[in-house]
Design a protein around this motif. Structure first.
Motif, mmCIF file in Angstrom:
data_model
loop_
_atom_site.group_PDB
_atom_site.id
_atom_site.type_symbol
_atom_site.label_atom_id
_atom_site.label_comp_id
_atom_site.label_asym_id
_atom_site.label_seq_id
_atom_site.Cartn_x
_atom_site.Cartn_y
_atom_site.Cartn_z
ATOM 1 N N MET A 1 -85.776 56.035 5.509
ATOM 2 C CA MET A 1 -86.389 57.297 5.123
ATOM 3 C C MET A 1 -87.665 57.466 4.551
ATOM 4 O O MET A 1 -87.937 56.619 3.515
ATOM 5 N N HIS A 2 -88.520 58.171 4.982
ATOM 6 C CA HIS A 2 -90.034 58.264 4.450
ATOM 7 C C HIS A 2 -89.845 58.920 2.924
ATOM 8 O O HIS A 2 -90.439 58.785 1.950
ATOM 9 N N ILE A 3 -88.768 60.141 3.112
ATOM 10 C CA ILE A 3 -88.639 60.782 1.846
ATOM 11 C C ILE A 3 -87.052 60.900 1.556
ATOM 12 O O ILE A 3 -86.354 61.366 2.408
ATOM 13 N N VAL A 4 -86.670 60.396 0.673
ATOM 14 C CA VAL A 4 -85.184 60.650 0.186
ATOM 15 C C VAL A 4 -84.979 61.267 -1.078
ATOM 16 O O VAL A 4 -85.553 61.092 -2.204
ATOM 17 N N GLU B 1 -85.962 63.254 8.642
ATOM 18 C CA GLU B 1 -85.565 63.432 7.222
ATOM 19 C C GLU B 1 -84.465 64.460 7.265
ATOM 20 O O GLU B 1 -84.393 65.128 8.212
ATOM 21 N N ASN C 1 -83.500 68.591 9.163
ATOM 22 C CA ASN C 1 -84.320 68.422 10.216
ATOM 23 C C ASN C 1 -83.760 69.357 11.448
ATOM 24 O O ASN C 1 -82.473 69.821 11.170
ATOM 25 N N HIS D 1 -77.880 57.375 8.113
ATOM 26 C CA HIS D 1 -78.554 58.177 6.848
ATOM 27 C C HIS D 1 -78.413 57.241 5.586
ATOM 28 O O HIS D 1 -78.882 56.837 4.875
ATOM 29 N N ASP E 1 -80.680 56.931 2.341
ATOM 30 C CA ASP E 1 -80.508 58.388 1.953
ATOM 31 C C ASP E 1 -79.000 58.647 1.306
ATOM 32 O O ASP E 1 -78.031 58.366 1.810
#
Length: 237
Positions: free
Chosen positions: A5-8, A141, A144, A211, A216
């Protein structure tokens, strides 16, 4: 490219959301399992909708239903009825929470089903699922559009199950009794929607596992009891 994930974020959902989610998961699983074990009716029209069958045919149908409705089947039938009432109540509260009490437009709520932007973004993400499964592109993310639309469609599916099940119980007197043509039709709808709901659960759990594998902490965000080390970070709606 890996499924990282780009942002967790480990920021948990609102406590009401988490407990309602847990209640729905446990309730729906219990209902699906119970449906496989309960006593099922034989279908015959007893005249409740104005069409009267031959008396001998009705008597034979009832006798066969009573024979098939063993004690264990009757128990699970009763449990299915009680469980359905509980799940229906949870679904109702969840609908109120989703429609009325979730605040900001960006949050998860029923309005996403009427948003062309959310549908467009959801379809775009869905097209990339094969590449995500192969690890060629990262997972989207949390929060979404696909997850929002998918969640609300699942909630509507559960609502259909609850409504159809309630009407069936109003039309049918339980094991040992035949059912009207309308109840039989609703039972068909109820069974078909149950298959859709099962597929929804499989997809929902599969994406959650993907995820989690990508780093995540989705389960820590949604489970009622969170890890103590992250609970202090606050909750989100």
């Amino acid at each position: 490219m890996t499924n990282r994930m780009h942002i967790v974020s480990d920021k948990g959902y609102h406590p009401v959301t988490r407990w309602l989610h847990a209640g729905l998961v446990l309730g729906v699983m219990f209902q699906l399992i119970g449906a496989l074990l309960m006593a099922h009716p034989d279908h015959a029209d007893t005249g409740r909708n104005g069409l009267v069958m031959n008396h001998e045919a009705v008597a034979a149908e009832v006798a066969h239903s009573e024979h098939e409705a063993n004690e264990l089947g009757k128990f699970f039938m009763s449990a299915h009825r009680t469980g359905g009432t509980v799940v229906a109540a949870i679904v109702l509260v969840n609908l109120i929470w989703a429609v009325v009490l979730r605040g900001a437009p960006r949050k998860r709520q029923m309005s996403v089903l009427g948003s062309s932007r959310h549908w467009h973004e959801a379809l775009s993400i869905a097209k990339n699922i094969p590449s995500m499964l192969l690890g060629r592109i990262p997972l989207p993310e949390p929060g979404n559009s696909l997850s929002l639309v998918f969640e609300m469609l699942g909630l509507l599916t559960m609502t259909t199950m609850a409504v159809s099940g309630t009407v069936i119980w109003m039309l049918w007197d339980g094991p040992g009794n035949t059912v009207s043509a309308m109840a039989e039709t609703l039972m068909g709808v109820h069974a078909s929607v149950a298959v859709i709901l099962l597929l929804y659960l499989v997809g929902h759990v599969s994406m959650a596992l993907m995820h989690a594998k990508a780093g995540d902490p989705v389960f820590n965000r949604i489970l009622p009891k969170r890890k103590r080390s992250t609970a202090a970070q606050g909750d989100k709606l």
